[in-house]
Write a protein that holds these residues in place. Sequence first.
Motif, PDB file in Angstrom:
ATOM      1  N   GLY A   1       0.722  -1.452   0.016  1.00 23.70           N
ATOM      2  CA  GLY A   1       0.058   0.032   0.185  1.00 23.70           C
ATOM      3  C   GLY A   1       0.946   1.151   0.014  1.00 23.70           C
ATOM      4  N   ILE A   2       0.034   2.289  -0.298  1.00 18.35           N
ATOM      5  CA  ILE A   2       0.965   3.605  -0.489  1.00 18.35           C
ATOM      6  C   ILE A   2      -0.274   4.747   0.015  1.00 18.35           C
ATOM      7  CG2 ILE A   2       0.598   4.034  -2.879  1.00 18.35           C
ATOM      8  CD1 ILE A   2       3.428   5.357  -2.878  1.00 18.35           C
ATOM      9  N   CYS A   3       0.138   5.776   0.514  1.00 15.37           N
ATOM     10  CA  CYS A   3      -0.493   6.967   0.907  1.00 15.37           C
ATOM     11  C   CYS A   3      -0.160   8.119   0.096  1.00 15.37           C
ATOM     12  CB  CYS A   3      -0.604   7.378   2.382  1.00 15.37           C
ATOM     13  SG  CYS A   3      -0.948   5.847   3.314  1.00 15.37           S
TER      14      CYS A   3
ATOM     15  N   TYR B   1      -9.130   1.877  -2.719  1.00 18.94           N
ATOM     16  CA  TYR B   1      -9.024   3.134  -2.091  1.00 18.94           C
ATOM     17  C   TYR B   1      -9.740   3.757  -1.190  1.00 18.94           C
ATOM     18  CZ  TYR B   1     -11.691   5.056  -5.757  1.00 18.94           C
ATOM     19  OH  TYR B   1     -13.025   5.381  -6.314  1.00 18.94           O
TER      20      TYR B   1
ATOM     21  N   ARG C   1      -7.865   8.225   4.408  1.00 19.83           N
ATOM     22  CA  ARG C   1      -7.149   7.758   5.757  1.00 19.83           C
ATOM     23  C   ARG C   1      -6.798   9.017   6.837  1.00 19.83           C
ATOM     24  NH1 ARG C   1      -1.475   4.604   6.380  1.00 19.83           N
ATOM     25  NH2 ARG C   1      -1.054   4.627   8.477  1.00 19.83           N
TER      26      ARG C   1
ATOM     27  N   THR D   1      -5.482  11.786   4.003  1.00 19.99           N
ATOM     28  CA  THR D   1      -4.749  11.539   2.715  1.00 19.99           C
ATOM     29  C   THR D   1      -5.716  10.363   2.181  1.00 19.99           C
ATOM     30  OG1 THR D   1      -2.673  10.709   1.978  1.00 19.99           O
ATOM     31  CG2 THR D   1      -3.313   9.707   3.920  1.00 19.99           C
TER      32      THR D   1
ATOM     33  N   GLN E   1      -5.293   6.226   0.750  1.00 14.29           N
ATOM     34  CA  GLN E   1      -4.518   5.258   0.923  1.00 14.29           C
ATOM     35  C   GLN E   1      -4.852   4.303  -0.245  1.00 14.29           C
ATOM     36  OE1 GLN E   1      -3.698   3.224   4.705  1.00 14.29           O
ATOM     37  NE2 GLN E   1      -4.579   1.491   3.981  1.00 14.29           N
TER      38      GLN E   1
ATOM     39  N   GLN F   1      -4.315   0.330  -1.992  1.00 13.98           N
ATOM     40  CA  GLN F   1      -3.880  -1.066  -1.590  1.00 13.98           C
ATOM     41  C   GLN F   1      -4.279  -1.987  -2.758  1.00 13.98           C
ATOM     42  OE1 GLN F   1      -5.403  -1.661   2.295  1.00 13.98           O
ATOM     43  NE2 GLN F   1      -3.315  -1.549   3.202  1.00 13.98           N
TER      44      GLN F   1
ATOM     45  N   ALA G   1       3.768  11.293  -0.874  1.00 11.85           N
ATOM     46  CA  ALA G   1       3.277   9.962  -0.584  1.00 11.85           C
ATOM     47  C   ALA G   1       4.362   9.665   0.299  1.00 11.85           C
ATOM     48  CB  ALA G   1       3.436   9.169  -2.040  1.00 11.85           C
TER      49      ALA G   1
ATOM     50  N   SER H   1       4.825   5.298   2.164  1.00 13.39           N
ATOM     51  CA  SER H   1       4.642   3.886   2.499  1.00 13.39           C
ATOM     52  C   SER H   1       3.369   3.716   3.671  1.00 13.39           C
ATOM     53  CB  SER H   1       5.501   2.951   2.752  1.00 13.39           C
ATOM     54  OG  SER H   1       6.184   3.598   3.882  1.00 13.39           O
ATOM     55  N   SER H   2       2.508   3.067   3.216  1.00 12.17           N
ATOM     56  CA  SER H   2       1.151   2.916   4.214  1.00 12.17           C
ATOM     57  C   SER H   2       1.679   2.301   5.818  1.00 12.17           C
ATOM     58  CB  SER H   2       0.085   2.176   3.442  1.00 12.17           C
ATOM     59  OG  SER H   2       0.445   0.974   3.206  1.00 12.17           O
TER      60      SER H   2
ATOM     61  N   ASN I   1      10.349   1.562   4.759  1.00 18.77           N
ATOM     62  CA  ASN I   1       9.589   2.409   4.634  1.00 18.77           C
ATOM     63  C   ASN I   1      10.077   3.723   3.998  1.00 18.77           C
ATOM     64  OD1 ASN I   1       6.875   1.414   5.839  1.00 18.77           O
ATOM     65  ND2 ASN I   1       8.422   1.009   7.408  1.00 18.77           N
TER      66      ASN I   1
END
Length: 540
Positions: A424-426, A441, A444, A458, A460, A462, A493, A495-496, A531
């Motif tokens: 995942g990424i934010c 998505y 978050r 933001t 998120q 995944q 961005a 990393s989640s 991360n």
Amino acid sequence: MAREFQRGHKAKVSDLTSGTDLYVGVQIAGPGLTFDISCFGLDADEQLSDDRYFIFFNQPKSPEESIQLLGAQAGDTESFRVTLDRIPANIHKLSFTATLDGAGQMSQAGPGYIRIVAGGEEVVKYAFTGSEFTTERAVMLGDFYLKDVWRFAAVGQGFDGGLDALLKNFGGEVAEEAPAAPSQDAPPAFAPPSQASAPPAFGAPAAPQAPQPAPAFGAPAAPAPAPQQPPVHAAPTIAAPMAPQAPAPYGQPPQQPQFGQIPGQGAPPAAPPYGQQPPAAPPYGQQPPGAPPYGQQPPAPFGQQPPGLPHGVPQGVPAAGAGLQAALQPYKEAATGQRWTSQNQQLMRVDLTMGGMPVLARQGSMVMYQGKVDFGYKGAGFAGRMVGNATGQEMQLMRCTGRGQVFLAEEGAHLHPIELQGDGICVSAENVLAFDESLQYEVRRIEGHGIPGGALFTMQFQGTGTVVVKTHGVPVVLPVTPTTFADCNAVVAWSSASQVIISSQVRLRRNAYPGHSGETVNLQFRGAPGNFVVVQPYEV
């Protein structure tokens, strides 16, 4: 059990097999069709920078033999041996292709496949049919590509043109063999005809050969020996670097003067007869009698081309020679066979025919498309609009479906495709340009204190797919450490899995403190090694 891949599917080779000495088999055929099956070893820029890694019928192996052409066996039209742990560091991708030799189209091909066999066992197979293509004369079947580790992708991308066009697409040069010089053999001497009882030696059938054992590296069991076939090319194509030519002046075609003559002009005027003076030149600044007005071409006789104009070009149309081709070459479309392809830093191309899933993109970001593509409004629903308005993370999206290629851009921002494979990424909604519909998505919330509302928000993402992130300028990616801080207006961005904490630096008369950064609210990032956080050189 072998995994069945569809077009666009990707996987780590280590998830398919623990082996690195692999057999790659390709099966493709059609009535009256002849195919050339090749492997291109490409560098990090997906270019054939070393033509020794173009593996085809005239060059059956690479210098260190990490890629070898084995021929037809075990029901495969062509087969290769690929030893991944022996491939040099400058080779980042192996692209397996099939091209037509002679007349025909890929739509006439029957069912075919590309498969990987390890230790005699088939581990993955991608099957295709000719109905997936139209007028193409080549197809990119599958790729091994290096992204941290070696991975395999089922491509199935049609390509206009044949082997020469593929070579040029990958940055190679095509040189044709020079015609053979006429034979200077001596005339045959007197000899009686051979006896009828003795069969002629030329063209005699070869003695049957004993079946060969299966390759030790793990090719499919019981391989059949490849039948002897005549060469399919009378003059084989040779991949070799061409001698560089000096570019022509800007806006002009290249000059190729003949001996004593200038292109675009006739032969030099003949000398006057002996004893006569040549005609006098007109006074300075005046045109000779019968000449056209200054700056205009003289009229050509009816049915003939004006002097200096290439044959077949209408009068009044500027000539487009090699100078123009060289000027436009850096801006040609980049077709790499991938679903998402960066054309340059500000333009992204997505191929909807690969992967079989729609794409969600920011409304108004389409700048051009090819093929049959439909664009539809993607609503967020009442609840989604309420959440988007309350958090500032609302995205106005359009849904792109069909079979074709869509080019996306927005206000010259730099675009970065990020492929997710279960992670995942934010990303802030302001920095999202497009993403695969397969991704999940949601909004978050970032906990914190010291700012109105006590939180930031933001988006998120995944799942498995690609999200295209846009930035102002070239960003920097930093590893997350316990002392990593970033301005919340410059963060793009992260990393989640990172832990994000809002850090407030509100002080009275903060200008009296020379060590203050000038930012009242920062984000502090914490997390395990691996991360990251992405920061752009710009504040929103």
